[in-house]
Design a protein around this motif. Structure first.
Motif, PDB file in Angstrom:
ATOM      1  N   SER A  56      -6.331   4.834   4.424  1.00  0.00           N
ATOM      2  CA  SER A  56      -6.648   4.611   3.014  1.00  0.00           C
ATOM      3  C   SER A  56      -5.620   3.703   2.337  1.00  0.00           C
ATOM      4  O   SER A  56      -5.968   2.947   1.426  1.00  0.00           O
ATOM      5  N   LEU A  57      -4.387   3.763   2.769  1.00  0.00           N
ATOM      6  CA  LEU A  57      -3.358   2.905   2.180  1.00  0.00           C
ATOM      7  C   LEU A  57      -3.634   1.444   2.513  1.00  0.00           C
ATOM      8  O   LEU A  57      -3.588   0.576   1.643  1.00  0.00           O
ATOM      9  N   ARG A  58      -3.957   1.165   3.762  1.00  0.00           N
ATOM     10  CA  ARG A  58      -4.300  -0.205   4.154  1.00  0.00           C
ATOM     11  C   ARG A  58      -5.567  -0.673   3.444  1.00  0.00           C
ATOM     12  O   ARG A  58      -5.664  -1.814   3.033  1.00  0.00           O
ATOM     13  N   GLU A  59      -6.544   0.226   3.286  1.00  0.00           N
ATOM     14  CA  GLU A  59      -7.782  -0.122   2.588  1.00  0.00           C
ATOM     15  C   GLU A  59      -7.493  -0.503   1.141  1.00  0.00           C
ATOM     16  O   GLU A  59      -8.047  -1.479   0.626  1.00  0.00           O
ATOM     17  N   THR A  60      -6.629   0.254   0.494  1.00  0.00           N
ATOM     18  CA  THR A  60      -6.267  -0.045  -0.883  1.00  0.00           C
ATOM     19  C   THR A  60      -5.582  -1.402  -0.982  1.00  0.00           C
ATOM     20  O   THR A  60      -5.884  -2.207  -1.869  1.00  0.00           O
ATOM     21  N   ILE A  61      -4.668  -1.674  -0.068  1.00  0.00           N
ATOM     22  CA  ILE A  61      -3.977  -2.970  -0.049  1.00  0.00           C
ATOM     23  C   ILE A  61      -4.985  -4.093   0.158  1.00  0.00           C
ATOM     24  O   ILE A  61      -4.948  -5.117  -0.538  1.00  0.00           O
ATOM     25  N   ASN A  62      -5.902  -3.902   1.093  1.00  0.00           N
ATOM     26  CA  ASN A  62      -6.903  -4.937   1.360  1.00  0.00           C
ATOM     27  C   ASN A  62      -7.831  -5.163   0.169  1.00  0.00           C
ATOM     28  O   ASN A  62      -8.229  -6.293  -0.113  1.00  0.00           O
ATOM     29  N   GLU A  63      -8.168  -4.097  -0.567  1.00  0.00           N
ATOM     30  CA  GLU A  63      -8.986  -4.237  -1.775  1.00  0.00           C
ATOM     31  C   GLU A  63      -8.252  -5.068  -2.825  1.00  0.00           C
ATOM     32  O   GLU A  63      -8.824  -5.964  -3.441  1.00  0.00           O
ATOM     33  N   ARG A  64      -6.980  -4.758  -3.034  1.00  0.00           N
ATOM     34  CA  ARG A  64      -6.195  -5.514  -4.020  1.00  0.00           C
ATOM     35  C   ARG A  64      -6.069  -6.973  -3.580  1.00  0.00           C
ATOM     36  O   ARG A  64      -6.137  -7.881  -4.391  1.00  0.00           O
ATOM     37  N   ASN A  65      -5.918  -7.175  -2.304  1.00  0.00           N
ATOM     38  CA  ASN A  65      -5.794  -8.512  -1.761  1.00  0.00           C
ATOM     39  C   ASN A  65      -7.078  -9.307  -2.008  1.00  0.00           C
ATOM     40  O   ASN A  65      -7.028 -10.476  -2.391  1.00  0.00           O
TER      41      ASN A  65
END
Length: 92
Positions: A56-65
């Motif tokens: 979920s942390l990587r998913e959040t980063i990818n969403e912001r990206n």
């Protein structure tokens, strides 16, 4: 493992510096990025490798990206990509 944690800390510091320098970033996006940084910092301080490697942390980063790519912030997208890569390939 300590090398990866150091690399993660260094990349977070780079993100922090970049956020201070970006003038035109909207408040909502900036606060969401700061939230991501805070989550990672908290996990680093607790040495919670499970939280750092949670998808979920990587998913959040990818969403912001993805949001930033639409707004032409190449240096921020590069840093966020680096963060996601470090977390995804860290082996923590």
């Amino acid at each position: 493992m300590q090398d990866k944690l150091a690399e993660l800390r260094e990349t977070l510091a780079e993100l922090q510096r970049e956020l201070r320098e970006v003038d035109q970033l909207d408040t909502d996006t900036k606060s969401r990025l700061e939230g991501v940084m805070e989550s990672i910092n908290d996990a680093l301080h607790r040495e919670d490798t499970e939280a750092l490697t949670h998808p979920s942390l990587r998913e959040t980063i990818n969403e912001r990206n993805s949001q930033l790519e639409d707004n032409s912030y190449p240096s921020l997208t590069r840093i966020l990509t680096n963060l996601a890569d470090i977390l995804g390939n860290s082996g923590l």
